[in-house]
Design a protein around this motif. Structure first.
Motif, PDB file in Angstrom:
ATOM      1  N   LEU A   1       0.821  -1.194   0.000  1.00 46.98           N
ATOM      2  CA  LEU A   1       0.000   0.000   0.000  1.00 46.98           C
ATOM      3  C   LEU A   1       0.857   1.246   0.000  1.00 46.98           C
ATOM      4  N   ASN A   2       1.788   1.285   0.931  1.00 46.04           N
ATOM      5  CA  ASN A   2       2.639   2.474   0.960  1.00 46.04           C
ATOM      6  C   ASN A   2       3.936   2.270   1.738  1.00 46.04           C
ATOM      7  N   ALA A   3       4.136   1.088   2.218  1.00 51.09           N
ATOM      8  CA  ALA A   3       5.288   0.915   3.088  1.00 51.09           C
ATOM      9  C   ALA A   3       6.477   0.299   2.368  1.00 51.09           C
TER      10      ALA A   3
ATOM     11  N   LYS B   1       9.880   1.667   3.227  1.00 52.55           N
ATOM     12  CA  LYS B   1      10.190   1.387   4.628  1.00 52.55           C
ATOM     13  C   LYS B   1      10.683  -0.041   4.797  1.00 52.55           C
TER      14      LYS B   1
ATOM     15  N   GLU C   1      14.144  -0.545   3.692  1.00 48.77           N
ATOM     16  CA  GLU C   1      15.060   0.028   4.665  1.00 48.77           C
ATOM     17  C   GLU C   1      15.262  -0.924   5.850  1.00 48.77           C
ATOM     18  N   ALA C   2      14.135  -1.470   6.292  1.00 43.69           N
ATOM     19  CA  ALA C   2      14.213  -2.316   7.487  1.00 43.69           C
ATOM     20  C   ALA C   2      14.971  -3.608   7.209  1.00 43.69           C
ATOM     21  N   ARG C   3      14.881  -4.078   5.967  1.00 48.61           N
ATOM     22  CA  ARG C   3      15.582  -5.332   5.696  1.00 48.61           C
ATOM     23  C   ARG C   3      16.987  -5.046   5.205  1.00 48.61           C
TER      24      ARG C   3
END
Lengths: 374, 521
Positions: free
Chosen positions: A364-366, A369, A372-374
């Motif tokens: 949807l929109n993450a 993010k 980045e987190a992985r």
């Protein structure tokens, strides 16, 4: 790709908590029907032999009481342990030591007769079971050992000790070399309740009394409150001034004493002498009884009767249909499995998590993010 | 609020409703959070704040209503999904495994298989850059509440959320730490992130929040700009009427009164490699006075409380004296029987057993002191008497609940705290030791608890309050001592104490301040 997740339910359903043992029993019957069908036996016929015939006559009800008595006695003691979050798995060993301690009187002093003999034997049996249960309690409180392992391992020690006793020092010299002690004298035998109707002895009465006493303990007395507090939140228990180590000893000694009482009642009532094997696994089956009875002493009485029936049914299908009596163990195992399964589903619900769905939500929109987190 | 779809709103909530049985916890809630704003959610205990944020975070499913995220309708069915959307949450009750280290706890929630060492390094860097010092290798079980909160915040930030929900974040921080947190929040806002800030501290809401939504009894009672409001106008919206200010009657004749609680040269070795050793603590609390102990979280307050309460015994029996008699070798029950009462920091699992009824939780701390009333012959619990006493406390402390005798875990934090404090006040103890009396408790309930503690002291008891809330200590204490690194400063009479002086002591600015104590001992 789908995976299963257990999600905690915000509220437990009171209705299903109460129904859980019955649902578990029904599921066991269904699974058992499949089992019998696979064995090539008509399930209806098998169930009649397994569950109905063994209790269709009065003397058979007496047999049921004989099997249920040790299960109930042991299970009400275990319920106190488990409520306190203390895991005594070694009731089988405590049962055997109770049998040995209590039998010491008629075996070593065969000439000692009179009304004192039986009460002393019962007392010795309780002391023996409690003393044997004190070992894992001591190990846990002094050295922090896991009581599940120690109490379980001590079962095998007890079994081998009994085996050695009846083949060695306590063997009946006139017994033609059979591994068993002398037959107990009359005053050392637990009397039958109604000798004209069947073999049921006072052990069943002890079991009912124990269930009522433990019910009073757990629901009415401060000590029972202590058990529940320490079992559910140990830190709050410490704040209340309750000692965890004292509780470990209390729970082990109490459950050990009751298992010991069951042991000597079985030996002096149903058997009349010591043999290499005095229990068809009562100490382990009682764990199922305790949980099937929802750790409630009155529920345990009912559960004890049900599990006793699985023993009788196992013997019945063996003689009538030629199926191994190990089928009793299968039924007991299925019952425990379904009880624990039902209890789990009361506290949790199963959710199918589709990985595709989760990815869609993330997209949807993450997306940045996640990268980045992985 | 208009439900516009111009994309400026990160989150829009329309008509969100949650019903528990007969209770409508949230009743058609509307809420908009714009990008890059700090939005306050205000309300008393039980107003529905927690239920609302649980629905936003996916731990509860709404009965009806819609949630829009960046203008698109979403169903948030699990916390994992909320995280994937970009919603992070720092709970008031932390969800950390005590037996694991901070870094391991963070790794668990990241769920991406990167090695602990790299997570620890990232966490350390992040904690440093946001001014939230944290050792990622320390065991959570050994950390204070304040330090645990830092883990939660860092864990949340590591997932780089767009919306961060903070539930009462400053309730465990010193003024200086709170200032740092505000800097962190303002930095996050400047990075374009949105923050939903739940608090009852109206001054800080006024200071940092751009907009506020006020809830009362499950309904939105207003949206406002907190900067244009006064603390009292906000409080009025929240409570529906004025919050009573705490009245502190002057303490008279304290200097000559007998000390009811004496701590003499109390030392304690660290129980674990991470806990704080107590070093030669001396303190007298006299009849009629309230002594406050200030300090940054994790400076030995927990260890001190355990030693005073008797959950941990002392080798030197004279190191804790209650009403003139040695109590150091007595258990918590023994100390209660001497007239002392204790309220620990953690409500659930320490002060109360979560799955037990309130009446059973009353018995928890009073089975020995009120043995004659609550326990009959043969150890039988007199349930009727316990139930009646619990109801008496519920009325006296205005505990709000959904059933006559609910489980402790079913109460909101503030209401459970009122019950736990009330349970001890009901005994009229000669000595009362309270750790964090109003942590996470709303204004109305906090005022009630504080007033009750002052009144207990004025009626002739000695009251010792350990708190990280300086406003609270200044409101109720007759003197304030500061705990730093396991040492306790000399108490400063309230007339001489200022925020600055206490703040400096909390930072350990006065080297060797323990020596002052030695002179008086």
């Amino acid at each position: 790709m789908m995976r299963l997740e257990l999600v905690k339910r915000p509220q437990r359903s009171m209705l299903f908590s109460a129904l859980s043992p019955f649902i578990a029993f029904a599921l066991t019957i269904i699974a058992g029907a499949i089992l019998f069908a696979l064995l090539g036996v008509n399930p209806l016929n098998a169930f009649e032999i397994y569950f109905i015939e063994p209790i269709s006559q009065v003397w058979q009800l007496h047999e049921l009481a004989i099997k249920a008595a040790p299960l109930i006695l042991i299970a009400v003691g275990l319920s106190v342990c488990y409520k306190a979050n203390i895991w005594n798995i070694g009731a089988e060993g405590q049962f055997i030591l109770g049998g040995i301690f209590g039998s010491a009187i008629p075996v070593l002093f065969p000439g000692f007769e009179g009304p004192l003999v039986l009460p002393l034997m019962l007392l010795f049996g309780m002391v023996g079971g409690a003393a044997y249960a004190a070992i894992p309690a001591l190990l846990k409180t002094r050295f922090g050992t896991n009581e599940i392992l120690t109490s379980l391992m001590l079962v095998y020690v007890a079994q081998l000790f009994l085996d050695w006793l009846v083949r060695g020092p306590w063997r009946d010299p006139q017994g033609h070399g059979f591994p068993q002690t002398i037959q107990f004298n009359d005053s050392a035998v637990l009397p039958e309740l109604m000798p004209d109707a069947g073999r049921a002895n006072w052990g069943f009465v002890f079991a009912l009394i124990a269930a009522v006493l433990i019910w009073v303990l757990m629901s009415r007395l401060l000590k029972g409150f202590e058990v529940r507090v320490l079992g559910s939140s140990p830190r709050a228990g410490r704040f209340a001034g309750f000692g965890l180590n004292r509780m470990v000893f209390f729970a082990f000694l109490l459950s050990g004493a009751l298992a010991g009482l069951a042991g000597i009642s079985e030996v002096s009532g149903a058997i009349g002498q010591l043999q290499p094997v005095i229990s068809p696994g009562y100490g382990f089956t009682a764990i199922i009884v305790a949980f099937l009875g929802r750790l409630n002493p009155l529920g345990i009485v009912a559960a004890g009767l049900v599990l006793a029936l699985t023993y009788l049914g196992g013997e019945a299908v063996q003689s009538a249909l030629g199926i191994s009596d190990k089928v009793a163990r299968v039924f007991q195992g299925m019952l425990l499995f379904f009880v624990l399964g039902c209890d789990t589903l009361i506290h949790y619900r199963i959710r199918l998590v589709g990985v595709a769905l989760a990815n869609g939500a993330a997209k949807l929109n993450a997306a940045p993010k996640l990268k980045e987190a992985r | 609020m208009s439900a516009d779809h111009d994309g400026a709103n990160l989150l829009e909530v329309r008509g969100l409703t949650k019903i528990f049985g007969t209770l409508t916890a949230c009743d058609h809630i509307d809420l908009n959070i714009a990008k890059g704003e700090i939005h306050a959610l205000l309300g008393e205990n039980g107003a529905g704040k927690s239920t609302l944020v649980k629905m936003l975070f996916g731990s509860l499913e709404p009965n009806s209503g819609e949630i829009f995220w960046n203008g698109e309708a979403v169903r948030i069915t699990s916390p994992g999904m909320a995280k994937k959307l970009g919603i992070g949450m720092v709970f008031q009750h932390f969800s950390l495994f005590e037996a694991l280290t901070a870094a391991e706890n963070i790794a668990l929630s990241l769920d991406d298989g990167s090695p602990i060492s790299s997570i620890a390094a990232k966490a350390r860097a992040l904690s440093f850059s946001y001014g939230l010092p944290l050792d990622p290798d320390s065991l959570v079980g050994d950390l204070s509440v304040g330090e645990r909160q830092r883990i939660e915040i860092i864990r949340c930030l590591l997932q780089t959320p767009q919306l961060i929900i903070l539930d009462e974040p400053t309730s465990v921080l010193t003024p200086q730490e709170a200032d740092k947190l505000f800097e962190t929040l303002e930095r996050l806002r400047s990075e374009g992130k949105s923050i939903l800030y739940i608090s009852h501290r109206l001054e800080e809401v006024k200071r940092i929040c751009d907009r506020a939504t006020v809830l009362r009894h499950g309904k939105v009672v207003g949206h406002c700009n907190p900067r244009e409001e006064t603390a009292s106008s906000l409080a009025r919206m929240m409570v529906g009427n004025e919050v009573k200010a705490v009245v502190r009657a002057p303490a008279e004749g304290i200097e000559t009164a007998a000390p009811l609680l004496e701590i003499r040269a109390l030392s304690r070795k660290p129980a674990t490699p991470f806990s704080i050793p107590l070093k030669n603590i001396n303190l007298n609390v006299r009849a009629g006075e309230v002594i406050g102990i200030a300090g940054v979280a994790g400076n030995g307050q927990g260890e001190f409380f355990e030693s005073v309460s008797g959950e941990v015994l002392q080798q030197d029996a004279a190191s804790v004296r209650i009403r003139g008699k040695d109590a150091g070798a007595l258990s918590i029950t023994g100390r209660r029987l001497m007239g002392a009462a204790f309220v620990p920091e953690e409500r659930l699992g320490h002060g109360a057993a979560p799955r037990m009824k309130l009446s059973e939780n009353l018995l928890l701390s009073r089975h020995a002191t009120d043995g004659k009333v609550f326990v009959g012959t043969g150890g039988a619990v007199k349930s009727a008497a316990v139930y009646a006493a619990a109801q008496r406390i519920i009325v006296a402390m205005d505990v709000r609940k959904s059933a006559p005798d609910p489980e402790a875990a079913a109460l909101s934090g503030g209401n459970l705290q009122k019950f736990i404090v009330g349970r001890e006040l009901d005994r009229s103890p000669a000595v009362m030791v309270v750790n964090q009396p109003t942590w996470g408790v709303d204004a109305g309930a906090a005022a009630h608890i504080r007033q009750a503690l002052i009144e207990l002291a004025r009626s002739g008891s000695a009251v010792l309050v350990i708190s990280q809330d300086l406003d609270e200590l200044f409101e109720i204490s007759d003197a304030i001592a500061v705990m730093h690194n396991g040492e306790l400063s000399k108490p400063l009479p309230i007339a001489d104490a200022t925020f600055e002086k206490i703040g400096l002591l909390m930072g350990g600015a006065e080297p060797g301040h323990a020596e002052h104590v030695l002179e008086t001992a």
